[in-house]
Design a protein around this motif. Structure first.
Motif: not given
Length: 86
Positions: A30-34, A36-43
């Motif tokens: 995910k880091q290589a293709t997208m 930095d994480c840009n989504t909210a932390k799941p519940g």
């Protein structure tokens, strides 16, 4: 081995890697293709989603080329340890 080749090799491992290895692969992918994480932390009750999010978010700040290199290195280790399907 290129990043794309490593992605294909993961699909041909003799056995499924451990959960920890799978999470590391996911985070680096995910880091290589997208980036930095840009989504909210799941519940709280979404254990799988939370683990995946934490793996990706833990790679924050690693540039995409470095993440690809780390992914390829991990795949090489898995191929050595587990082997590929015939």
């Amino acid at each position: 081995m290129s990043f794309d080749q490593a992605v294909e090799q993961v699909k041909n491992l003799k056995e499924t890697p451990s959960d920890n290895d799978l999470l590391e692969l996911y985070g680096y992918y995910k880091q290589a293709t997208m980036g930095d994480c840009n989504t909210a932390k799941p519940g709280f009750l979404d254990f799988k989603g939370k683990a995946k999010w934490e793996s990706w978010n833990g790679k924050k700040g690693i540039d995409t080329d470095k993440a690809k290199t780390q992914y390829v290195e991990l795949v090489n280790k898995l191929v050595e340890r587990i082997g590929l399907k015939d």
